[in-house]
Write a protein that holds these residues in place. Structure first.
Motif, mmCIF file in Angstrom:
data_model
loop_
_atom_site.group_PDB
_atom_site.id
_atom_site.type_symbol
_atom_site.label_atom_id
_atom_site.label_comp_id
_atom_site.label_asym_id
_atom_site.label_seq_id
_atom_site.Cartn_x
_atom_site.Cartn_y
_atom_site.Cartn_z
ATOM 1 N N ARG A 139 -8.265 11.629 10.795
ATOM 2 C CA ARG A 139 -6.564 11.469 10.807
ATOM 3 C C ARG A 139 -5.930 12.847 10.890
ATOM 4 O O ARG A 139 -5.265 13.102 11.655
ATOM 5 C CB ARG A 139 -6.173 10.561 9.707
ATOM 6 N N TYR A 140 -6.130 13.618 9.693
ATOM 7 C CA TYR A 140 -5.697 14.987 9.376
ATOM 8 C C TYR A 140 -5.838 15.986 10.874
ATOM 9 O O TYR A 140 -4.908 16.523 11.091
ATOM 10 C CB TYR A 140 -5.963 15.479 8.340
ATOM 11 N N ILE A 141 -7.067 15.921 11.233
ATOM 12 C CA ILE A 141 -7.136 16.849 12.193
ATOM 13 C C ILE A 141 -6.455 16.449 13.654
ATOM 14 O O ILE A 141 -6.457 17.263 14.396
ATOM 15 C CB ILE A 141 -8.680 17.270 12.584
ATOM 16 N N LYS A 192 5.442 6.278 7.302
ATOM 17 C CA LYS A 192 5.525 5.003 6.629
ATOM 18 C C LYS A 192 4.409 4.535 6.102
ATOM 19 O O LYS A 192 4.348 3.820 5.229
ATOM 20 C CB LYS A 192 6.249 4.227 7.574
ATOM 21 N N VAL A 193 3.213 4.813 7.001
ATOM 22 C CA VAL A 193 1.817 4.256 6.425
ATOM 23 C C VAL A 193 1.010 5.291 5.804
ATOM 24 O O VAL A 193 0.398 5.118 4.915
ATOM 25 C CB VAL A 193 1.097 3.997 7.891
ATOM 26 N N PHE A 194 1.374 6.586 6.292
ATOM 27 C CA PHE A 194 0.462 7.724 5.385
ATOM 28 C C PHE A 194 1.462 8.514 5.100
ATOM 29 O O PHE A 194 1.838 9.603 5.283
ATOM 30 C CB PHE A 194 -0.331 8.543 6.373
ATOM 31 N N PRO A 195 2.132 8.241 3.628
ATOM 32 C CA PRO A 195 2.940 9.297 2.841
ATOM 33 C C PRO A 195 2.289 10.563 2.751
ATOM 34 O O PRO A 195 1.405 10.863 2.730
ATOM 35 C CB PRO A 195 3.091 8.483 1.547
ATOM 36 N N ASN A 196 3.359 11.738 2.980
ATOM 37 C CA ASN A 196 3.052 13.167 3.173
ATOM 38 C C ASN A 196 1.970 13.139 4.118
ATOM 39 O O ASN A 196 0.981 13.800 3.734
ATOM 40 C CB ASN A 196 2.507 13.641 1.835
ATOM 41 N N TYR A 222 -3.334 2.093 12.053
ATOM 42 C CA TYR A 222 -2.660 3.231 12.472
ATOM 43 C C TYR A 222 -3.708 4.517 12.634
ATOM 44 O O TYR A 222 -3.493 5.570 13.085
ATOM 45 C CB TYR A 222 -1.695 3.939 11.534
ATOM 46 N N PHE A 223 -5.117 4.242 12.451
ATOM 47 C CA PHE A 223 -6.283 4.963 12.732
ATOM 48 C C PHE A 223 -6.378 5.056 13.797
ATOM 49 O O PHE A 223 -7.097 4.130 14.202
ATOM 50 C CB PHE A 223 -7.258 4.815 11.578
ATOM 51 N N MET A 224 -6.083 5.921 14.675
ATOM 52 C CA MET A 224 -5.941 5.988 16.121
ATOM 53 C C MET A 224 -6.660 7.235 16.805
ATOM 54 O O MET A 224 -6.114 7.481 17.821
ATOM 55 C CB MET A 224 -4.924 5.461 16.678
ATOM 56 N N PRO A 225 -7.509 7.770 16.175
ATOM 57 C CA PRO A 225 -7.972 9.086 17.062
ATOM 58 C C PRO A 225 -8.891 8.794 18.306
ATOM 59 O O PRO A 225 -8.713 9.786 19.087
ATOM 60 C CB PRO A 225 -8.854 9.762 15.749
#
Ligand code: HEM
Length: 490
Positions: free
Chosen positions: A357-359, A399-403, A424-427
């Motif tokens: 998600r982050y990258i 809304k789904v992943f705060p910060n 929402y995990f859509m990489p």
């Protein structure tokens, strides 16, 4: 009339023409910033970070808007709702791809990534089936990855705990997984054939991400008439394809239809079957193009994910320690990690998801196009219009992943520490064009990272608070900054 006046008149007419074209299209394409003649909105876009520019524009124009890349209108989908409505609810309509001039010359409508219609359906279905069910061979896909993970660990051991840049070794492992699936053969990391293969893939990737190729894609005649790095891409593709063809001929000579060894064998068997059915999709052109697509789509993506993942683990030693605790508890130090372990390792599972998600590896996915005129949210998107899908807008939805800008495995954990799935995990994108290598990629990320952390402590050469995890490039792929680390055997 002097030249300057002629130029101004010319520009004014182009401006009027462009405004007329835009206003005559009102009520059709979604709204967007006013384009300049010829240049379109290119001056309003940061070409080094398109995804960020699209996010800024979405604040003004909403979830669905149009930007002009030169004279080409591109519809942008921003945010989970718009992406889901298009790629899932209207999946068929939004599943087209436009040819880029360079891919048109390299793939000629064959393969998976840039094909359409029957070719795409057949090649995709066949590849998915072969990548998923390779249990029919003696060694399953999982076994191939485990074997490669052992080799990767041995290569890392050879660094003797000295600081090293992990790019090369982390590039070899995923490339070898594809070699093993396609050719039934993994290579030593120093094998000259393997090094040549990797170099050609790397070089193509570098060139295809360069601004020069974007220029070529906007002005197709340049490709045929000008010298430039695009010629190197064509040469590399031709070399790679002739290598695949050579291998296919060797395979044909020793083919056992009851015991396919690899992807090429499966393809050759299917070719024989379809020959009798007068099916023309299973051809040598499609074999080489599909194999090339699997290499192209499955090596740089994987190696960048692993490299970025290790950087994040270096930056967050408290997270790494928790993963290692879970590995010790569930797998121990002596047997290879396997996919069954994942369901008993919620924290590690969450870390792997959070890395992806982050990258935000492919921020705007691969451009789609609409296969026919589509009515979408009261607009009409004409057949063939290019569509950019902002995966960033989904992966970074606060809304789904705060910060969302903070690396936090808690994004995928519930209050009791269980793994928490998210739509929402859509990489890997979504819908009919969703990454065809998703299941393979997920296995690789989990098995490679756990195998490394099972055997090594990661040591940074600089203070962890000084590690910068901001990507240095954000074009096609998000690329992490270069770094060194030490692999200290456990
Ligand atoms: C972490 C690794 C990976 C990520 C994040 C990733 C992501 C993606 C994304 C975003 C797309 C575009 C989907 C769309 O058009 O909407 C894609 C397409 C594709 N990927 Fe992956 N991918 C990864 C690894 C792989 C691997 C290992 C393979 C295969 C060996 C692979 C094969 C493909 C293919 C063939 C397509 C084209 C699908 C089509 O057009 O129908 N990918 N991938």
């Amino acid at each position: 009339m002097d030249l300057a006046v002629a130029l101004v008149l010319c520009l004014c007419s182009l401006l009027l023409l462009s405004l007329w074209k835009q206003s005559s299209g009102k009520g059709k394409l979604p709204p967007g910033p006013t384009p300049l003649p010829i240049l379109g909105n290119i001056l309003q876009l940061d070409v080094k970070n398109i995804s960020k520019s699209l996010t800024s524009l979405s604040k003004v124009y909403g979830a669905v808007f149009t930007v002009y890349f030169g004279v080409k209108p591109v519809v942008v989908l921003h945010g989970y709702e718009a992406v889901k409505e298009a790629l899932i609810d209207l999946g068929e309509e939004f599943s087209g791809r436009n040819m880029f001039p360079l891919t048109e010359r390299t793939n000629k409508g064959n393969g998976i990534v840039f094909s359409n219609g029957k070719t795409w359906k057949e090649m995709r279905r066949f590849s998915l089936m072969t990548l998923r069910n390779f249990g029919m061979g003696k060694r399953s896909i999982e076994h191939r990855i485990q074997q490669e993970a052992c080799c990767l660990v041995e290569e890392l051991r050879k660094t003797n705990g000295f600081p090293c840049d992990p790019t090369f070794i982390l590039g070899c492992a995923p490339c070898n997984v594809i070699c093993s699936i396609i050719f039934h053969n993994r290579f030593d990391y120093k094998d000259p054939i393997f090094l040549d293969l990797m170099e050609k893939l790397n070089e193509n990737f570098r060139i295809l991400s360069s601004p020069w190729v974007q220029v070529c894609n906007s002005f197709p005649p340049l490709i045929d008439y000008l010298p430039g790095s695009h010629n190197k891409v064509l040469k590399n593709v031709a070399d790679l394809k002739s290598y695949v063809l050579e291998k296919a001929m060797e395979h044909k000579a020793s083919l056992d239809i009851n015991n396919p060894r690899d992807y090429i064998d499966c393809f050759l068997i299917r070719m024989e079957q379809e020959k009798q059915n007068q099916q023309l999709e299973f051809t040598f052109e499609n074999l080489t193009a599909t194999v090339f697509d699997l290499f192209g789509a499955g090596t740089e993506t994987m190696s960048t994910t692993l490299r970025y993942g290790l950087l994040l683990l270096l930056k967050h030693p408290e997270v790494t320690a928790k993963v290692q605790e879970e590995i010790d508890h569930v797998i121990g130090r002596h047997r290879s990690p396997c996919m069954k372990d994942r369901s008993h390792m919620p924290y590690t599972d969450a870390v792997v998801h959070e890395i992806q998600r982050y990258i935000d590896l492919i921020p705007s996915s691969i451009p789609h196009s609409v296969k026919r005129d589509v009515e979408f949210r009261n607009y009409i998107i004409p057949k063939g219009t290019e569509v950019l899908v902002s995966l960033t807008s989904v992966l970074y939805d606060d809304k789904v992943f705060p910060n969302p800008g903070v690396f936090d495995p808690g994004h995928f954990l519930d209050e009791s520490g269980n793994f928490k799935k998210s739509d929402y995990f859509m990489p890997f994108s979504a819908g009919k064009r969703i990454c065809a290598g998703e299941s393979l990629a997920r296995m690789e990320v989990f098995l490679f990272l756990t195998a490394i952390l099972q055997k090594f402590t990661l040591k940074s050469v600089i203070d962890t608070k000084d590690i910068d995890t901001t990507p240095i490039a954000n074009g096609l792929l998000s690329v992490p900054p270069p770094y060194k680390l030490c692999f200290i055997p456990l």
